[in-house]
Design a protein around this motif. Structure first.
Motif, PDB file in Angstrom:
ATOM      1  N   VAL A 609       0.837  -1.193   0.000  1.00 51.87           N
ATOM      2  CA  VAL A 609       0.000   0.000   0.000  1.00 51.87           C
ATOM      3  C   VAL A 609       0.879   1.251   0.000  1.00 51.87           C
ATOM      4  O   VAL A 609       1.938   1.294   0.630  1.00 51.87           O
ATOM      5  N   LEU A 610       0.446   2.260  -0.747  1.00 55.87           N
ATOM      6  CA  LEU A 610       1.129   3.544  -0.739  1.00 55.87           C
ATOM      7  C   LEU A 610       0.852   4.252   0.581  1.00 55.87           C
ATOM      8  O   LEU A 610      -0.298   4.427   0.969  1.00 55.87           O
ATOM      9  N   GLU A 611       1.919   4.669   1.271  1.00 58.16           N
ATOM     10  CA  GLU A 611       1.729   5.407   2.510  1.00 58.16           C
ATOM     11  C   GLU A 611       1.233   6.815   2.198  1.00 58.16           C
ATOM     12  O   GLU A 611       1.373   7.306   1.081  1.00 58.16           O
ATOM     13  N   TYR A 762     -13.765  13.829   7.311  1.00 55.93           N
ATOM     14  CA  TYR A 762     -12.781  13.575   6.254  1.00 55.93           C
ATOM     15  C   TYR A 762     -12.067  12.237   6.432  1.00 55.93           C
ATOM     16  O   TYR A 762     -11.775  11.539   5.465  1.00 55.93           O
ATOM     17  N   LEU A 763     -11.770  11.882   7.660  1.00 59.82           N
ATOM     18  CA  LEU A 763     -10.952  10.697   7.900  1.00 59.82           C
ATOM     19  C   LEU A 763     -11.616   9.434   7.370  1.00 59.82           C
ATOM     20  O   LEU A 763     -10.945   8.474   7.006  1.00 59.82           O
ATOM     21  N   GLU A 771      -4.942   2.147   7.739  1.00 57.60           N
ATOM     22  CA  GLU A 771      -5.131   1.691   9.123  1.00 57.60           C
ATOM     23  C   GLU A 771      -4.733   2.748  10.148  1.00 57.60           C
ATOM     24  O   GLU A 771      -3.942   2.505  11.047  1.00 57.60           O
ATOM     25  N   GLY A 772      -5.260   3.953   9.964  1.00 61.42           N
ATOM     26  CA  GLY A 772      -5.037   4.992  10.972  1.00 61.42           C
ATOM     27  C   GLY A 772      -3.732   5.737  10.838  1.00 61.42           C
ATOM     28  O   GLY A 772      -3.429   6.592  11.686  1.00 61.42           O
ATOM     29  N   ARG A 773      -2.923   5.471   9.814  1.00 58.36           N
ATOM     30  CA  ARG A 773      -1.633   6.142   9.654  1.00 58.36           C
ATOM     31  C   ARG A 773      -1.775   7.468   8.912  1.00 58.36           C
ATOM     32  O   ARG A 773      -0.904   7.854   8.139  1.00 58.36           O
ATOM     33  N   VAL A 774      -2.903   8.140   9.117  1.00 57.85           N
ATOM     34  CA  VAL A 774      -3.145   9.429   8.503  1.00 57.85           C
ATOM     35  C   VAL A 774      -4.111  10.184   9.406  1.00 57.85           C
ATOM     36  O   VAL A 774      -4.941   9.575  10.091  1.00 57.85           O
ATOM     37  N   THR A 775      -3.994  11.511   9.439  1.00 59.02           N
ATOM     38  CA  THR A 775      -4.844  12.317  10.311  1.00 59.02           C
ATOM     39  C   THR A 775      -6.001  12.929   9.533  1.00 59.02           C
ATOM     40  O   THR A 775      -5.968  13.014   8.305  1.00 59.02           O
ATOM     41  N   ASN A 776      -7.000  13.356  10.280  1.00 55.13           N
ATOM     42  CA  ASN A 776      -8.162  14.012   9.681  1.00 55.13           C
ATOM     43  C   ASN A 776      -7.738  15.272   8.925  1.00 55.13           C
ATOM     44  O   ASN A 776      -8.238  15.570   7.834  1.00 55.13           O
TER      45      ASN A 776
END
Length: 880
Positions: A609-611, A762-763, A771-776
């Protein structure tokens, strides 16, 4: 008294003139033309003839470590560190430096020129300055700099010096005694600082634990200062990567001869230096740490690397490396040349010596395999057929085949020994002809043959006869090919030399591209413009060769005029056109090869998966490329087909736009298909359907659709995942009505993005694989930019320069106008209605119910009839 006084009057000048010949006084800050220096003349100052005003630096004809090699150097006095050197070729103590109005020259004792500043300076030299920062500068009479050592670094930069990305790099010395250019170098890329060995990457700054990425600007320069090491973008105004170190008055960054990049600080006048930063930390990651085929174990900062020879090899790792035992020799890649294509090697005598499991090689972390999913035998066969291949590494679990080319470095040993990677070194059963051959080429010293396998006389005679026949056949084939090539070139010259078009890129003959692509053997893409094949040019550069069909431009001159425009567009986020072919009816384009393929395969495929950071950098790079096409070129270029298939990825997921400027090359027949659209449905702006003027804002709309796909990790019209069901449930439970929700299992993502924007959720739009590795906040930025791009009225869409500013953070985010996005609700409803009716009617009437321009492009993952394309996306769009 008179006699004594007269005697002293004669003796006095003689007594004091003689020492001046031996040791002249050094100068401070400046020297002036018609000045000559030798080590012998300034021997009392260890060859130094010029000091900076503060005494921190000196210029000397210097012999490192007291050996016989002398170099013109700038030296940090307190630490005796050479921070710059001029000549690659050493001189003796009698060599001399001359400063004249034309610049600096360095000659040996016979008067042979060894080094000089450029011969064509803008104006005569008035003086030579050594600044308090260690910069050696030639000045004219107006104190304008004509040349500076800071702009021509060797292996070191100091505080106050900048290493710029464009055309600048530095290389390590061969050793502490030999200051000639070695095999290790440091260079800046758009996104990092990298170390290379013989042009092969083996370390980058961003992978170090002490390095912190601060932004995603394109890197312009590197410098060290009192607080650390920094990579800057936006002409030095934005920090991209930083390594924070303890405060220091003087600091240097040096690529030493061992291949390690070291940042050191020096305090006071004691000259005591402290290593603050070293890369790579693991010494075994340095490619030649144990010599050729030396086995490196350990390599940590505390223990240091331990070197030995692998089983089946012997030699001294500190004297060049290891060679095979038991009657084998190593075929040299340097014996490979274009004339014989490696015919020195008899494939029947080639063998592969195993290095065992639990071994690895530095390049496997930085370069893609030459083949995936193959067997070991196929991997070895690839190496056998390539005379530049000297070994392979093979990963059993994935069938990945890595090729080691041109020269061999050290082998990395795993402490556990149970790794999935296994290495093999290409070897020959040695005979006397190999010894003579390599000795005649001056290369036998590199790999001494340790044993010989002698053939019987009769067998030897038969082998000679067979080789002679093969050689004769190859000679005939090359004569025929050469004759055809000359004939093709004469035709091509007659076609194109009749006119001249400034700015044309390199012109290839069709026969050359046939050879480069192995007769167009491996196709890597196809589309409306034709097919794309992988190829290798004579200089070993990998390229993508596009064979154009359906050509609309009939005349070669018109074709070449368009190619001249495309070929002169250079930007880091645009795929570079290397050359072209216009011969007879053939039209081909030669592009740089992008080793990670297109964005759609990476984003929608089944691979890793692309981060989020990688997605953001792809979005920003694409935006920069489009901004350049729209406003940075001499002629504005509208791409007309912005989509993931036309965004190609290179090392470190650097995004580059392809197929720009090719819309004028469409045939009249093909253009008739695009009276209402040119591009790929799913990315087409509304103005294609309303006969409104097409402008650069059409690309802006398509870019917005790509942004939404980067956020979600799926096509904008796709099968609804479990996450989409949960979104629907959450929306409905909160009292909202989601028109994008349906029991049909399909979803129109742009509408869902609009609804989640209205609710501030947005999230929930982010790819669930993250899997949660990004913020709203991260998702909000891209979604808001994307919705602004998707405004129905082109005038409301921001231009690409503004979009770049919003992504970079230099321009505040705009607020999407919901009233200009209501058309998405209409398309969302039509999409779900069409998919539902299509299912009920056995999918037969789907195209009658769904707006033609907004059906989804056909993809390999599309399983729904709603993704049926009225005209396939390959007919509409350019090659991938």
């Amino acid at each position: 008294m008179g006699l004594g006084g007269g005697f002293l009057a004669v003796l006095f000048p003689t007594f004091f003139v003689f020492p001046l010949v031996v040791s002249a006084a050094s100068y401070s800050e400046y020297i002036y033309p018609n000045f000559t220096a030798t080590n012998f003349k300034f021997i009392d100052n260890q060859g130094a003839f010029l000091f900076s005003r503060n005494g921190s630096f000196k210029v000397a004809i210097f012999n490192p470590q007291g050996k016989a090699n002398y170099y013109l150097c700038v030296i940090h006095v307190a630490s005796t560190t050479i921070v710059w050197s001029a000549n690659d070729a050493a001189i003796s103590s009698s060599g001399r430096m001359d400063l004249t109005p034309k610049g600096i020259t360095l000659t040996d004792e016979q008067g042979n020129l060894k080094w000089s500043t450029p011969s064509s300076l803008r104006s005569p030299v008035s003086r030579l300055l050594l600044s308090e920062m260690g910069n050696l500068v030639l000045l004219d009479r107006f104190n304008v700099s004509l040349w500076e050592s800071f702009r021509h670094p060797t292996d070191t930069i100091v505080i106050g010096q900048q290493l710029r990305r464009e055309g600048a790099m530095f290389s390590a010395a061969v050793s502490g005694v030999d200051l000639a250019t070695g095999d290790y170098s440091l260079a800046l890329t758009d996104s990092d600082a990298i170390l290379q060995w013989q042009g092969q990457e083996y370390w980058k700054l961003s992978m170090d634990a002490k390095a912190y990425r601060n932004s995603n600007y394109v890197i312009d320069l590197m410098e060290v200062n009192g607080t650390g090491l920094f990579l800057y973008g936006l002409n030095g105004s934005k920090i991209v990567i930083q390594v924070i170190l303890s405060p220091s008055d003087f600091r240097i960054a040096k690529l030493d001869s061992s291949g390690k990049f070291v940042v050191s600080s020096f305090s006071g006048s004691t000259g005591t230096g402290t290593q603050e930063f070293v890369g790579p930390v693991d010494g075994c990651q340095v490619p030649f740490v144990c010599g050729r085929i030396g086995l490196c174990t350990g390599g940590t900062a505390t223990n240091g690397p331990r070197c030995s020879c692998p089983q089946g090899f012997q030699g001294q790792v500190d004297q060049g490396g290891c060679v095979p035992s038991n009657g084998y020799s190593l075929p040299l890649a340097s014996a490979c040349n274009s004339a014989n294509n490696g015919s020195q090697l008899n494939s029947s005598r080639i063998s592969y010596l195993s290095l065992g499991y639990g071994t690895d090689y530095f390049s496997t972390d930085f370069y893609d395999p030459v083949k995936y999913g193959v067997k070991l035998s196929a991997c070895q066969e690839l190496c056998t057929e390539d005379c530049s291949c000297v070994g392979i590494f093979f990963e059993n679990s994935s069938g990945s085949c890595y090729s080691l080319d041109n020269d061999l470095g050290s082998i990395i040993s795993s402490t556990t020994g149970d790794g999935d990677m296994v290495g093999y070194i290409k070897a020959l059963v040695a005979d006397s002809s190999d010894i003579n051959k390599f000795n005649n080429q001056g290369q036998g010293k590199e790999f001494p043959v340790t044993a010989l396998v002698l053939l019987p006389v009769t067998g030897f005679f038969l082998v000679i006869v067979a080789l002679g026949f093969v050689w004769w056949r190859r000679g005939r084939l090359y004569q025929n090919k050469d004759r055809k090539l000359r004939h093709a070139r004469s035709i091509s010259s007659g076609d194109l030399d009749a006119f001249y078009i400034p700015g044309l890129p390199q012109r290839f003959d069709y026969e050359e591209l046939e050879v480069a692509t192995d007769n167009f053997k491996t196709q890597i893409g196809s589309g409306g413009f034709g097919s794309v094949y992988i190829g290798t040019l004579p200089d070993k550069t990998t390229v993508a060769v596009k064979k154009i069909i359906n050509l609309g431009v009939q005349g070669k001159k018109d074709f070449c005029t368009e190619i001249a425009v495309i070929g002169n567009i250079h930007h880091v986020n645009l795929v570079k056109l290397r050359g072209f072919c216009a011969q007879g009816r053939q039209r081909l384009l030669v592009y740089e090869y992008m080793n990670r393929g297109s964005l759609d395969k990476t984003l929608f495929g089944a691979g890793p998966v692309l981060e989020w950071q990688e997605r953001f950098e792809i979005a920003l790079g694409t935006a920069r490329g489009l901004a350049y096409l729209h406003s940075g070129c001499e002629q504005k270029i509208i791409h007309c087909d912005v989509k993931p298939e036309n965004i190609l990825l290179h090392d470190h997921f650097q995004a580059k736009i392809s197929d720009f400027g090719l819309s004028k090359l469409l045939s009249s027949e093909q253009s008739s298909l695009f009276t209402t659209m040119r591009g790929t449905r799913g990315y087409l702006a509304p103005e294609w359907l309303t006969n409104a003027a097409i402008s650069e804002k059409t690309d802006v709309y398509s870019f917005g659709m790509v942004l939404l796909e980067l956020v979600s990790g799926r096509k904008n019209c796709s099968i609804r995942s479990q996450q989409s069901h949960s979104l629907e449930n959450n929306s409905n439970s909160g009292g909202g009505q989601s028109s994008s929700s349906s029991t049909s299992g399909l979803i129109y993502f742009p509408l869902l993005a609009l609804e989640m924007h209205e609710q501030g959720r947005y999230l929930e739009l982010a790819d669930p694989r993250l899997e949660g590795r990004v913020t709203n906040e991260d998702v909000e930025k891209l979604v808001r930019v994307a919705l602004c791009c998707a405004h129905e009225e082109p005038v409301l869409r921001p231009n690409m320069v503004t979009i770049v500013g919003m992504l970079e953070g230099s321009i505040p985010l705009s607020e999407p106008r919901v009233e200009s996005l209501n058309f998405l609700r209409f398309y969302g409803r039509r999409f779900t209605e069409a998919s539902t009716i299509g299912e009920e009617n056995d999918h037969s009437n789907i195209n009658l119910l769904y707006p033609q321009a907004y059906t989804c492009a056909t993809t390999s993952t599309c399983e729904s009839p709603a993704c049926f394309s009225y005209i396939s996306s390959q007919e509409v769009s350019g090659p991938r």
